[in-house]
Write an enzyme that holds these catalytic residues in place. Structure first.
Site, PDB file in Angstrom:
ATOM      1  N   GLY A  43       0.815  -1.087  -0.126  1.00 30.79           N
ATOM      2  CA  GLY A  43      -0.025   0.003   0.148  1.00 30.79           C
ATOM      3  C   GLY A  43       0.907   1.250  -0.066  1.00 30.79           C
ATOM      4  CB  CYS A  44       3.665   2.182   1.950  1.00 28.01           C
ATOM      5  SG  CYS A  44       2.690   2.321   3.784  1.00 28.01           S
TER       6      CYS A  44
END
Length: 150
Positions: A43-44
């Site tokens: 996600g990051c």
């Protein structure tokens, strides 16, 4: 947590290269600060790459970008080197900046509760005033979330 209308807090942190970055560096500039839970996670990575892929458009809008997490300088460096982000990543292991912005909060995942960074983006105008907060970040479309409102 920082609210819309609040002034950019004074802070300093160390970037991926070990260089001290101060909030005063951005005086007179528009600024996007995104807080992310952990470098090099799916996600990051999607979020950071979305901003990187649209960096020219954000810069054309007059915005500087700064990413902040509680990761070490070494982890930020590996993340930076792997994806060649054109902006600084701050290692805030002591959580001084994270706490000033109020993004260290209770989180829930798969029935477990723990403390961590809540993915949040703050947008400041050239006067250092928070004009927008994105707390429902769509990682793959994050740049569009920002660009559609500026």
């Amino acid at each position: 947590m920082i609210n819309i209308g609040d002034k950019l807090p004074s802070f300093e942190g160390v970037n991926q290269d070990g260089k001290v970055i101060k909030s005063s560096k951005f005086k007179g500039e528009k600024l996007v600060i995104f807080f992310y839970p952990k470098a090099n996670t799916p996600g990051c990575t999607a979020e950071a790459c979305s901003l990187s892929d649209n960096y020219a458009e954000l810069k054309n809008g007059g915005y500087e970008i700064l990413g902040i997490s509680a990761d070490s300088v070494e982890k930020q460096k590996k993340f930076q080197d792997k994806f060649l982000f054109p902006y600084d990543l701050i290692a805030d292991e002591s959580r001084n900046i994270i706490d000033k912005f109020g993004v260290w909060q209770l989180k829930k995942f798969m029935g477990k509760e723990y403390m961590g960074i809540v993915r949040t983006t703050f947008i400041f105008d050239e006067n250092g005033i928070c004009t927008r907060i994105i707390d429902k970040v769509k990682t793959k479309e994050h740049a569009a979330q920002i660009l559609n409102q500026i």
